[in-house]
Write a protein that holds these residues in place. Structure first.
Motif, PDB file in Angstrom:
ATOM      1  N   ARG A   1       0.847  -1.198   0.000  1.00 12.09           N
ATOM      2  CA  ARG A   1       0.000   0.000   0.000  1.00 12.09           C
ATOM      3  C   ARG A   1       0.870   1.231   0.000  1.00 12.09           C
ATOM      4  NH1 ARG A   1      -3.845  -1.157   4.971  1.00 12.09           N
ATOM      5  NH2 ARG A   1      -2.021  -0.202   5.849  1.00 12.09           N
TER       6      ARG A   1
ATOM      7  N   PHE B   1       2.169   4.836   0.989  1.00  8.85           N
ATOM      8  CA  PHE B   1       2.146   5.562   2.241  1.00  8.85           C
ATOM      9  C   PHE B   1       1.483   6.920   2.016  1.00  8.85           C
ATOM     10  CE2 PHE B   1       4.173   8.684   5.080  1.00  8.85           C
ATOM     11  CZ  PHE B   1       3.744   8.180   6.295  1.00  8.85           C
ATOM     12  N   THR B   2       0.491   7.195   2.782  1.00  6.39           N
ATOM     13  CA  THR B   2      -0.152   8.518   2.728  1.00  6.39           C
ATOM     14  C   THR B   2      -0.209   9.070   4.136  1.00  6.39           C
ATOM     15  OG1 THR B   2      -2.324   7.491   2.934  1.00  6.39           O
ATOM     16  CG2 THR B   2      -1.595   8.012   0.714  1.00  6.39           C
ATOM     17  N   PRO B   3       0.347  10.262   4.325  1.00  6.54           N
ATOM     18  CA  PRO B   3       0.320  10.834   5.677  1.00  6.54           C
ATOM     19  C   PRO B   3      -1.100  11.179   6.078  1.00  6.54           C
ATOM     20  CG  PRO B   3       1.337  12.356   4.124  1.00  6.54           C
ATOM     21  CD  PRO B   3       1.045  11.104   3.390  1.00  6.54           C
ATOM     22  N   ARG B   4      -1.388  11.012   7.323  1.00  6.66           N
ATOM     23  CA  ARG B   4      -2.707  11.293   7.842  1.00  6.66           C
ATOM     24  C   ARG B   4      -2.855  12.790   8.099  1.00  6.66           C
ATOM     25  NH1 ARG B   4      -4.621   7.664  12.825  1.00  6.66           N
ATOM     26  NH2 ARG B   4      -5.380   6.036  11.498  1.00  6.66           N
ATOM     27  N   GLU B   5      -3.977  13.292   7.759  1.00  5.93           N
ATOM     28  CA  GLU B   5      -4.227  14.719   8.011  1.00  5.93           C
ATOM     29  C   GLU B   5      -4.841  14.863   9.378  1.00  5.93           C
ATOM     30  OE1 GLU B   5      -6.246  16.669   4.916  1.00  5.93           O
ATOM     31  OE2 GLU B   5      -5.115  15.627   3.383  1.00  5.93           O
ATOM     32  N   ALA B   6      -4.407  15.876  10.098  1.00  4.80           N
ATOM     33  CA  ALA B   6      -4.904  16.069  11.466  1.00  4.80           C
ATOM     34  C   ALA B   6      -6.173  16.853  11.505  1.00  4.80           C
ATOM     35  CB  ALA B   6      -3.869  16.759  12.308  1.00  4.80           C
TER      36      ALA B   6
END
Length: 149
Positions: A142, A144-149
């Motif tokens: 998968r 990698f996608t950073p999570r948005e806060a």
């Protein structure tokens, strides 16, 4: 006279010379009662599967005996009395084996026959994974996608 194989275990803190003296003592008992002792093998100091009288190791010895039953009974009686002998076992046999016993034959792992002939798979190195069993299908990792806060 009957044929016997006799194995006994002596304490681990005995020296090899003391074990040899013990073997000679019991050989004398057999010969004094009209028997003969053939092959004698000292298998050396080996680890025990479980502790016996606080001993983790023992000296093993094998004797091929050709003697009447009372001679063997007398030898076993003296072994029961002796504190240096941990265990013993006497087995009646049809005939004595020729050559060294199975314990004295050195077997290497490579001496064993292979099941599928000489085709040995290549040796795996550390970190190598075995081939997948479900064919060539492999799932892509998968992204990698950073999570948005």
């Amino acid at each position: 006279m009957a044929l016997y194989e006799h194995v006994f275990l002596a304490r681990q803190d005995m020296s090899a010379q003391q074990v040899d003296a013990l073997v000679e003592q019991y050989k004398g008992v057999i010969e004094a009662n009209g028997g003969k002792v053939g092959r004698i093998e000292n298998w050396g100091l080996k680890s025990l599967t479980y502790r016996i009288n606080k001993n983790r190791k023992a000296h093993y010895a094998l004797m091929d005996i050709d003697a009447p039953a009372p001679a063997v009974h007398e030898m076993e009686r003296q072994m029961r009395i002796n504190e240096d002998v941990l265990r013993y076992m006497t087995i009646a046999v049809e005939k004595h084996e020729e050559g060294p016993s199975a314990m004295m034959q050195k077997r290497d792992r490579d001496d064993r026959p292979r099941r599928d002939g000489d085709d040995r798979p290549p040796r795996r190195e550390f970190g190598d994974r075995p081939p997948r069993r479900d064919g060539d299908f492999q799932r892509a990792p998968r992204p990698f996608t950073p999570r948005e806060a």
